[in-house]
Design a protein around this motif. Sequence first.
Motif, PDB file in Angstrom:
ATOM      1  N   LYS A 132       0.673  -1.532  -0.026  1.00 28.20           N
ATOM      2  CA  LYS A 132      -0.163   0.050  -0.489  1.00 28.20           C
ATOM      3  C   LYS A 132       1.040   1.000  -0.034  1.00 28.20           C
ATOM      4  O   LYS A 132       0.187   2.253   0.328  1.00 28.20           O
ATOM      5  CB  LYS A 132      -1.400  -0.288   0.987  1.00 28.20           C
ATOM      6  CG  LYS A 132      -1.949  -1.223   1.771  1.00 28.20           C
ATOM      7  CD  LYS A 132      -2.725  -1.535   2.270  1.00 28.20           C
ATOM      8  CE  LYS A 132      -4.166  -2.644   2.117  1.00 28.20           C
ATOM      9  NZ  LYS A 132      -4.707  -1.745   3.485  1.00 28.20           N
ATOM     10  N   LYS A 133       1.905   1.259  -0.540  1.00 31.92           N
ATOM     11  CA  LYS A 133       3.197   2.186  -0.390  1.00 31.92           C
ATOM     12  C   LYS A 133       2.774   3.103  -1.257  1.00 31.92           C
ATOM     13  O   LYS A 133       2.732   2.925  -2.418  1.00 31.92           O
ATOM     14  CB  LYS A 133       4.054   1.958   0.033  1.00 31.92           C
ATOM     15  CG  LYS A 133       5.451   3.002  -0.099  1.00 31.92           C
ATOM     16  CD  LYS A 133       6.661   2.135   0.628  1.00 31.92           C
ATOM     17  CE  LYS A 133       7.264   2.368   1.861  1.00 31.92           C
ATOM     18  NZ  LYS A 133       8.340   2.461   2.787  1.00 31.92           N
ATOM     19  N   THR A 134       2.474   4.566  -1.109  1.00 36.73           N
ATOM     20  CA  THR A 134       2.793   5.179  -1.619  1.00 36.73           C
ATOM     21  C   THR A 134       3.606   6.469  -2.110  1.00 36.73           C
ATOM     22  O   THR A 134       4.690   6.513  -1.581  1.00 36.73           O
ATOM     23  CB  THR A 134       1.203   6.291  -1.173  1.00 36.73           C
ATOM     24  OG1 THR A 134       1.737   6.712  -0.045  1.00 36.73           O
ATOM     25  CG2 THR A 134       0.382   5.735  -1.641  1.00 36.73           C
ATOM     26  N   GLN A 135       3.952   7.154  -3.082  1.00 33.49           N
ATOM     27  CA  GLN A 135       4.873   8.219  -3.643  1.00 33.49           C
ATOM     28  C   GLN A 135       4.185   9.394  -3.197  1.00 33.49           C
ATOM     29  O   GLN A 135       3.481  10.083  -3.771  1.00 33.49           O
ATOM     30  CB  GLN A 135       5.107   7.767  -4.816  1.00 33.49           C
ATOM     31  CG  GLN A 135       5.330   6.838  -5.358  1.00 33.49           C
ATOM     32  CD  GLN A 135       6.018   6.529  -6.574  1.00 33.49           C
ATOM     33  OE1 GLN A 135       5.380   7.983  -8.056  1.00 33.49           O
ATOM     34  NE2 GLN A 135       7.224   6.502  -7.708  1.00 33.49           N
ATOM     35  N   ASP A 136       5.598  10.423  -1.925  1.00 32.80           N
ATOM     36  CA  ASP A 136       5.338  11.914  -2.058  1.00 32.80           C
ATOM     37  C   ASP A 136       6.032  12.422  -3.149  1.00 32.80           C
ATOM     38  O   ASP A 136       6.703  11.721  -4.105  1.00 32.80           O
ATOM     39  CB  ASP A 136       6.085  12.209  -1.134  1.00 32.80           C
ATOM     40  CG  ASP A 136       7.558  11.798  -0.772  1.00 32.80           C
ATOM     41  OD1 ASP A 136       8.199  11.803  -1.491  1.00 32.80           O
ATOM     42  OD2 ASP A 136       8.146  11.708   0.257  1.00 32.80           O
ATOM     43  N   ASN A 137       6.029  13.745  -3.470  1.00 33.68           N
ATOM     44  CA  ASN A 137       6.617  14.456  -4.617  1.00 33.68           C
ATOM     45  C   ASN A 137       7.738  13.766  -4.999  1.00 33.68           C
ATOM     46  O   ASN A 137       8.056  13.967  -5.985  1.00 33.68           O
ATOM     47  CB  ASN A 137       5.889  16.249  -4.170  1.00 33.68           C
ATOM     48  CG  ASN A 137       4.968  16.238  -4.346  1.00 33.68           C
ATOM     49  OD1 ASN A 137       4.069  15.654  -4.910  1.00 33.68           O
ATOM     50  ND2 ASN A 137       4.043  17.327  -3.931  1.00 33.68           N
ATOM     51  N   LYS A 138       9.055  13.780  -3.365  1.00 31.71           N
ATOM     52  CA  LYS A 138      10.697  13.709  -4.456  1.00 31.71           C
ATOM     53  C   LYS A 138      10.778  12.414  -4.832  1.00 31.71           C
ATOM     54  O   LYS A 138      10.949  11.962  -5.722  1.00 31.71           O
ATOM     55  CB  LYS A 138      11.161  13.712  -2.584  1.00 31.71           C
ATOM     56  CG  LYS A 138      12.639  13.158  -2.707  1.00 31.71           C
ATOM     57  CD  LYS A 138      13.190  13.718  -1.396  1.00 31.71           C
ATOM     58  CE  LYS A 138      14.598  13.347  -1.629  1.00 31.71           C
ATOM     59  NZ  LYS A 138      15.044  11.969  -1.964  1.00 31.71           N
ATOM     60  N   ASP A 139       9.662  11.450  -3.893  1.00 33.28           N
ATOM     61  CA  ASP A 139       9.726   9.792  -4.775  1.00 33.28           C
ATOM     62  C   ASP A 139       9.685  10.324  -6.277  1.00 33.28           C
ATOM     63  O   ASP A 139       9.983   9.861  -7.108  1.00 33.28           O
ATOM     64  CB  ASP A 139       8.949   9.288  -4.055  1.00 33.28           C
ATOM     65  CG  ASP A 139       9.060   8.617  -2.537  1.00 33.28           C
ATOM     66  OD1 ASP A 139       9.892   9.045  -2.153  1.00 33.28           O
ATOM     67  OD2 ASP A 139       7.898   8.325  -1.082  1.00 33.28           O
ATOM     68  N   LYS A 140       7.656  10.581  -6.590  1.00 38.63           N
ATOM     69  CA  LYS A 140       7.596  10.539  -7.830  1.00 38.63           C
ATOM     70  C   LYS A 140       9.094  11.539  -8.836  1.00 38.63           C
ATOM     71  O   LYS A 140       9.232  10.999  -9.799  1.00 38.63           O
ATOM     72  CB  LYS A 140       6.946  11.656  -7.779  1.00 38.63           C
ATOM     73  CG  LYS A 140       5.173  11.129  -7.312  1.00 38.63           C
ATOM     74  CD  LYS A 140       4.313  12.255  -7.434  1.00 38.63           C
ATOM     75  CE  LYS A 140       2.936  11.342  -7.148  1.00 38.63           C
ATOM     76  NZ  LYS A 140       1.510  12.325  -6.680  1.00 38.63           N
ATOM     77  N   ILE A 141       9.805  11.870  -7.910  1.00 40.30           N
ATOM     78  CA  ILE A 141      10.406  12.894  -9.132  1.00 40.30           C
ATOM     79  C   ILE A 141      11.692  11.902  -9.346  1.00 40.30           C
ATOM     80  O   ILE A 141      12.783  11.750 -10.149  1.00 40.30           O
ATOM     81  CB  ILE A 141      11.243  13.815  -8.026  1.00 40.30           C
ATOM     82  CG1 ILE A 141      10.278  15.606  -8.092  1.00 40.30           C
ATOM     83  CG2 ILE A 141      12.934  14.865  -8.836  1.00 40.30           C
ATOM     84  CD1 ILE A 141       9.687  15.640  -9.937  1.00 40.30           C
ATOM     85  N   ASP A 142      12.283  11.548  -7.809  1.00 41.75           N
ATOM     86  CA  ASP A 142      13.184  10.326  -7.753  1.00 41.75           C
ATOM     87  C   ASP A 142      13.160   8.849  -9.026  1.00 41.75           C
ATOM     88  O   ASP A 142      13.647   8.377  -9.508  1.00 41.75           O
ATOM     89  CB  ASP A 142      13.522   9.654  -6.130  1.00 41.75           C
ATOM     90  CG  ASP A 142      14.707  10.457  -5.313  1.00 41.75           C
ATOM     91  OD1 ASP A 142      14.877  12.084  -6.373  1.00 41.75           O
ATOM     92  OD2 ASP A 142      13.920  10.465  -4.240  1.00 41.75           O
TER      93      ASP A 142
END
Length: 195
Positions: A132-142
């Motif tokens: 169920k882990k989601t991406q924050d904005n930094k994760d999306k860029i990474d």
Amino acid sequence: NFIGTAKDLELFKQATAGTVSDKSLIQLSNYASDLGVTLEDQALLFSLAEDAADKYGGSVEENFQKVINASDGTAKGLRAVGISTKEFEQELNKLVTATGKHLDSLSAEEQQNLRIQTILNLTGVTIEGVTKKTQDNKDKIDSLKVSAENLTAAFGEGVVVGLNSTISKMGVLEGTLDKLGIKLLSFSELAKITG
């Protein structure tokens, strides 16, 4: 050689919020497998490493190494995942007692498995949480950077040079927008809004 399946690799990607390249995931998995860590535990440890990267900084790869090293119970390794040595020792003693044996009478692999289970018990990381882990904005860029790395591995560097520059500029833009309180939406989020 990677002992896992494509499904394991997908779980690792989910655990790391898509922020680690396939090549690095396989290398780290091979390292953990050589130490006797099961594939399921690896997914949990990848998730813990990604959480530590969000909370304390550093890369997921660096934090994965720290998490693996924390399984020996050293203070430095445990601090990297937010656990005190006292907490660790108490939980480990409970698990050892449940085996009905002394820690020294267990094999090295059994001892490591108990230490990893101790870390997982204390951090509360579960497979359900990983899925169920989601991406924050930094994760999306990474994750865009990771996509570029994976493309480079698949097609060669020439195709990806321009993409890296664009991703870098997007990271600067994301930071600026974040400071202004403006949230970037993913394509899937935009699709949900626009129908």
